[in-house]
Write a protein that holds these residues in place. Sequence first.
Motif, PDB file in Angstrom:
ATOM      1  N   ARG A   3       8.392   7.768   8.778  1.00 31.94           N
ATOM      2  CA  ARG A   3       8.479   7.327   7.380  1.00 31.94           C
ATOM      3  C   ARG A   3       9.269   8.344   6.566  1.00 31.94           C
ATOM      4  O   ARG A   3      10.082   7.967   5.706  1.00 31.94           O
ATOM      5  CB  ARG A   3       7.077   7.134   6.803  1.00 31.94           C
ATOM      6  CG  ARG A   3       7.029   6.849   5.300  1.00 31.94           C
ATOM      7  CD  ARG A   3       7.628   5.510   4.906  1.00 31.94           C
ATOM      8  NE  ARG A   3       7.566   5.310   3.449  1.00 31.94           N
ATOM      9  CZ  ARG A   3       7.089   4.228   2.851  1.00 31.94           C
ATOM     10  NH1 ARG A   3       6.649   3.206   3.566  1.00 31.94           N
ATOM     11  NH2 ARG A   3       7.071   4.148   1.533  1.00 31.94           N
ATOM     12  N   ALA A   4       9.066   9.639   6.814  1.00 33.58           N
ATOM     13  CA  ALA A   4       9.837  10.669   6.116  1.00 33.58           C
ATOM     14  C   ALA A   4      11.315  10.580   6.502  1.00 33.58           C
ATOM     15  O   ALA A   4      12.199  10.667   5.638  1.00 33.58           O
ATOM     16  CB  ALA A   4       9.283  12.054   6.431  1.00 33.58           C
TER      17      ALA A   4
ATOM     18  N   GLY B  72       1.850  -2.888   8.511  1.00 33.76           N
ATOM     19  CA  GLY B  72       0.857  -3.098   7.474  1.00 33.76           C
ATOM     20  C   GLY B  72       1.350  -2.677   6.104  1.00 33.76           C
ATOM     21  O   GLY B  72       1.171  -3.389   5.118  1.00 33.76           O
ATOM     22  N   SER B  73       1.998  -1.503   6.052  1.00 32.10           N
ATOM     23  CA  SER B  73       2.424  -0.986   4.748  1.00 32.10           C
ATOM     24  C   SER B  73       3.736  -0.222   4.804  1.00 32.10           C
ATOM     25  O   SER B  73       4.023   0.579   3.919  1.00 32.10           O
ATOM     26  CB  SER B  73       1.332  -0.086   4.160  1.00 32.10           C
ATOM     27  OG  SER B  73       1.188   1.094   4.941  1.00 32.10           O
ATOM     28  N   GLY B  74       4.541  -0.438   5.839  1.00 31.29           N
ATOM     29  CA  GLY B  74       5.853   0.191   5.883  1.00 31.29           C
ATOM     30  C   GLY B  74       5.876   1.582   6.477  1.00 31.29           C
ATOM     31  O   GLY B  74       6.853   2.305   6.293  1.00 31.29           O
ATOM     32  N   VAL B  75       4.842   1.971   7.194  1.00 29.40           N
ATOM     33  CA  VAL B  75       4.818   3.286   7.848  1.00 29.40           C
ATOM     34  C   VAL B  75       5.175   3.143   9.329  1.00 29.40           C
ATOM     35  O   VAL B  75       6.193   3.660   9.788  1.00 29.40           O
ATOM     36  CB  VAL B  75       3.456   3.986   7.668  1.00 29.40           C
ATOM     37  CG1 VAL B  75       3.424   5.313   8.426  1.00 29.40           C
ATOM     38  CG2 VAL B  75       3.186   4.238   6.183  1.00 29.40           C
TER      39      VAL B  75
ATOM     40  N   ARG C  28       0.811  -1.221   0.000  1.00 29.68           N
ATOM     41  CA  ARG C  28       0.000   0.000   0.000  1.00 29.68           C
ATOM     42  C   ARG C  28       0.842   1.267   0.000  1.00 29.68           C
ATOM     43  O   ARG C  28       0.369   2.323  -0.417  1.00 29.68           O
ATOM     44  CB  ARG C  28      -0.945  -0.006   1.209  1.00 29.68           C
ATOM     45  CG  ARG C  28      -2.131  -0.935   1.042  1.00 29.68           C
ATOM     46  CD  ARG C  28      -3.128  -0.847   2.181  1.00 29.68           C
ATOM     47  NE  ARG C  28      -2.719  -1.631   3.340  1.00 29.68           N
ATOM     48  CZ  ARG C  28      -2.289  -1.125   4.476  1.00 29.68           C
ATOM     49  NH1 ARG C  28      -2.195   0.191   4.633  1.00 29.68           N
ATOM     50  NH2 ARG C  28      -1.953  -1.905   5.487  1.00 29.68           N
ATOM     51  N   HIS C  29       2.075   1.184   0.473  1.00 23.89           N
ATOM     52  CA  HIS C  29       2.989   2.331   0.459  1.00 23.89           C
ATOM     53  C   HIS C  29       4.379   1.869   0.009  1.00 23.89           C
ATOM     54  O   HIS C  29       5.323   1.869   0.796  1.00 23.89           O
ATOM     55  CB  HIS C  29       3.071   2.983   1.844  1.00 23.89           C
ATOM     56  CG  HIS C  29       1.832   3.712   2.241  1.00 23.89           C
ATOM     57  ND1 HIS C  29       0.948   3.240   3.180  1.00 23.89           N
ATOM     58  CD2 HIS C  29       1.315   4.903   1.813  1.00 23.89           C
ATOM     59  CE1 HIS C  29      -0.058   4.093   3.309  1.00 23.89           C
ATOM     60  NE2 HIS C  29       0.141   5.102   2.496  1.00 23.89           N
TER      61      HIS C  29
END
Length: 270
Positions: free
Chosen positions: A97-98, A230-233, A60-61
């Motif tokens: 994440r940033a 879930g999506s790498g965040v 998702r990401h």
Amino acid sequence: MSPLITAEELAALDDVTVLDVRWRLGGPAGIESYREGHVPGAVFCDLDADLAAPPGPAGRHPLPEAGAFQSAMRRLGVSGSRPVVVYDDADSTSAARAWWTLRYYGHRDVRVLDGGLRAWAQAGLPLTKQQEPVAPGDFTAVPGGMPVLDADQAAELADSGILLDARAPERYRGEVEPVDPVAGHIPGAVSAPTGQNVEPGGRFHLREYLRERFNTLGVVDGVPVGAYCGSGVTAAHEVLALEVAGLPAALYVGSWSNWVTDPGRPVATG
């Protein structure tokens, strides 16, 4: 250098790029919160558009391509020679994440505002609604600055090292799954919810506390470790907490949303 910075330390910096990375899974859009008030001089960074590629089989990401990420960061004023500070208003989850993506693409001076916007306000520092023009940056994205895992490597690490699952315990156990089509976790992974990385006010626990926390989960010097969510965040938040503890870790960027795209991959529950 610590990957964290206090509100007072940020306020004392003159030449710095500040990115507002407020984001919520399912909305509302972070730009609306940014417009209502942000750290003076901060530029809004869109997690979905600037820090990830479009969703698909990779998750998702997914990790953005170098060229796309470089263009996004230059548009936001990021330069390789200027420090970057990132923040959000949700325990530094999206800010992490940033931080991770900038580090992965080679920026050497990126820090997360510890406690985020709440810590800024608690320090009595001002917010503004003013959006100043942004001078384009010169950041050059060079991949490889942080270790990553693909699905096969994550599975191997769960067997030969420590693979941390950063999601809420009930998602790890497979009792609920609000986003992805399959519930459960990667076999062999260890539950390590990111909520336990921070104090009630959103600041990260001290290095010694975090180190002891991860030690009890089997993360010790010399043992390879990785994290997924879930999506790498939120897994980036786990990697950030591990770095604060002095325990480097790899990120499975695709995470669970990538893992379950292949029905042949095993799923564990409980």
